[in-house]
Design a protein around this motif. Structure first.
Motif, PDB file in Angstrom:
ATOM      1  N   TRP A 115       0.842  -1.191   0.000  1.00 53.41           N
ATOM      2  CA  TRP A 115       0.000   0.000   0.000  1.00 53.41           C
ATOM      3  C   TRP A 115       0.886   1.252   0.000  1.00 53.41           C
ATOM      4  O   TRP A 115       0.613   2.241  -0.680  1.00 53.41           O
ATOM      5  CB  TRP A 115      -0.910  -0.033   1.222  1.00 53.41           C
ATOM      6  CG  TRP A 115      -2.004   0.986   1.238  1.00 53.41           C
ATOM      7  CD1 TRP A 115      -2.189   2.042   0.375  1.00 53.41           C
ATOM      8  CD2 TRP A 115      -3.071   1.060   2.182  1.00 53.41           C
ATOM      9  NE1 TRP A 115      -3.300   2.762   0.737  1.00 53.41           N
ATOM     10  CE2 TRP A 115      -3.867   2.179   1.834  1.00 53.41           C
ATOM     11  CE3 TRP A 115      -3.438   0.278   3.292  1.00 53.41           C
ATOM     12  CZ2 TRP A 115      -4.990   2.546   2.567  1.00 53.41           C
ATOM     13  CZ3 TRP A 115      -4.572   0.646   4.013  1.00 53.41           C
ATOM     14  CH2 TRP A 115      -5.333   1.761   3.661  1.00 53.41           C
TER      15      TRP A 115
ATOM     16  N   ALA B  72       1.027   4.364  -2.622  1.00 58.32           N
ATOM     17  CA  ALA B  72       0.872   5.771  -2.232  1.00 58.32           C
ATOM     18  C   ALA B  72       2.039   6.601  -2.748  1.00 58.32           C
ATOM     19  O   ALA B  72       1.863   7.714  -3.265  1.00 58.32           O
ATOM     20  CB  ALA B  72       0.762   5.882  -0.713  1.00 58.32           C
TER      21      ALA B  72
ATOM     22  N   LEU C  47      -3.763   7.815   1.098  1.00 57.54           N
ATOM     23  CA  LEU C  47      -2.340   8.034   0.827  1.00 57.54           C
ATOM     24  C   LEU C  47      -1.548   8.106   2.126  1.00 57.54           C
ATOM     25  O   LEU C  47      -0.478   7.495   2.251  1.00 57.54           O
ATOM     26  CB  LEU C  47      -2.151   9.326   0.029  1.00 57.54           C
ATOM     27  CG  LEU C  47      -2.598   9.327  -1.428  1.00 57.54           C
ATOM     28  CD1 LEU C  47      -2.447  10.721  -2.022  1.00 57.54           C
ATOM     29  CD2 LEU C  47      -1.794   8.318  -2.236  1.00 57.54           C
TER      30      LEU C  47
ATOM     31  N   GLY D   8      -1.271   4.736   3.752  1.00 58.27           N
ATOM     32  CA  GLY D   8      -0.340   3.918   2.991  1.00 58.27           C
ATOM     33  C   GLY D   8       1.101   4.255   3.327  1.00 58.27           C
ATOM     34  O   GLY D   8       1.949   3.367   3.473  1.00 58.27           O
TER      35      GLY D   8
END
Length: 279
Positions: free
Chosen positions: A29, A33, A79, A82
């Motif tokens: 993740w 991001a 974001l 992440g």
């Protein structure tokens, strides 16, 4: 059970936690991001190269771009979370060692620790922006760079601190570019799962993106060294002014456009790392 045995069991438990699927998902993740931010910075820089940009080509500009889109607030939180995952993964590497035969070496662990602090700071700025503290995430990187440089120069031996710091950033930029050109990232990827055109695309993004990213860091560090040598903090530049400086070369805006495309490709490469990186 003895204290030594309990300590050993605790270490094994922590190691298993560091290898958990949850942490792997967090790392992937985080790469995603990072990819989004680099793609957006590249797009913003490309707009500037062709005289169409109104926002700064840095993290703040990228976050403002996200915030202005549908579901922007949700995307900002995604974001930020992440990047928290990326930071925690790097911390686990510092504590327990990274994947690969040399992942337990002190040098690798120290590098992971430095990355933990870096991504932790980036995550903080993004989450602060998402929470409504616009000054934290969207402030001009150029002004922030000048302010930090000015404060550092007020310290004892501050001129040397800024100079050495700038030199370290410049050397890091060259190191990033050289490693990308040599495709050192191959050892971190599941190369057996990459075939044909997919592998070629990953290499194009990895090499071009890494060289562009390294060039930006190298020039950024060079400006810091110049600020230290001249004892003029306003000569230190952030990402936005550093990118704009490429347009001031004899190659004109075309060099900036090339660097912008490279940064966007590094974002694409980050997406590939999210998919095929060994965690």
């Amino acid at each position: 059970m003895s204290a030594w045995a309990l300590t050993r069991r605790g270490r094994r438990t922590a190691r298993r936690a560091s290898d958990s699927s949850a942490l792997e998902a967090a790392a992937r993740w985080g790469f995603t991001a990072r990819g989004v931010l680099y793609v957006l910075v590249g797009v913003l820089a490309l707009r500037i190269a062709f005289g169409q940009g109104t926002q700064e080509a840095d993290r703040g500009g990228a976050l403002s771009e996200v915030a202005g889109r549908p579901l922007g607030s949700f995307l900002l939180w995604a974001l930020g979370i992440g990047l928290v995952g990326m930071a925690l993964w790097r911390l686990s590497e510092a504590l327990f060692g990274a994947a690969g035969p040399d992942g337990h070496k002190p040098r690798k662990r120290l590098l992971s620790l430095a990355r933990f602090f870096f991504y932790g700071f980036v995550a903080y700025t993004v989450l602060s922006f998402a929470a409504g503290s616009r000054g934290s995430g969207s402030g001009s990187s150029d002004q922030q760079s000048e302010d930090v440089t000015a404060r550092a120069m007020e310290l004892p031996a501050g001129q040397w601190i800024v100079g050495v710091g700038g030199l370290a950033i410049a050397v890091t930029g060259v190191w990033i570019a050289v490693r990308a050109a040599l495709r050192k990232y191959h050892k971190h990827l599941k190369m057996g799962e990459l075939r044909g055109r997919t592998r070629q695309a990953v290499d194009v993004a990895g090499v071009a993106g890494g060289i562009a990213r390294g060039a930006v860091f190298a020039v950024l560090g060079g400006f810091a060294v110049k600020a230290a040598v001249d004892y003029e903090p306003d000569k230190a530049k952030g990402i936005d002014d550093t990118l704009r400086s490429f347009a001031g070369t004899p190659a004109g805006p075309w060099l900036l456009a090339l660097i912008a495309v490279g940064l966007a490709l590094f974002g694409v490469f980050s997406f590939a790392m999210a998919r095929w990186r060994k965690i």
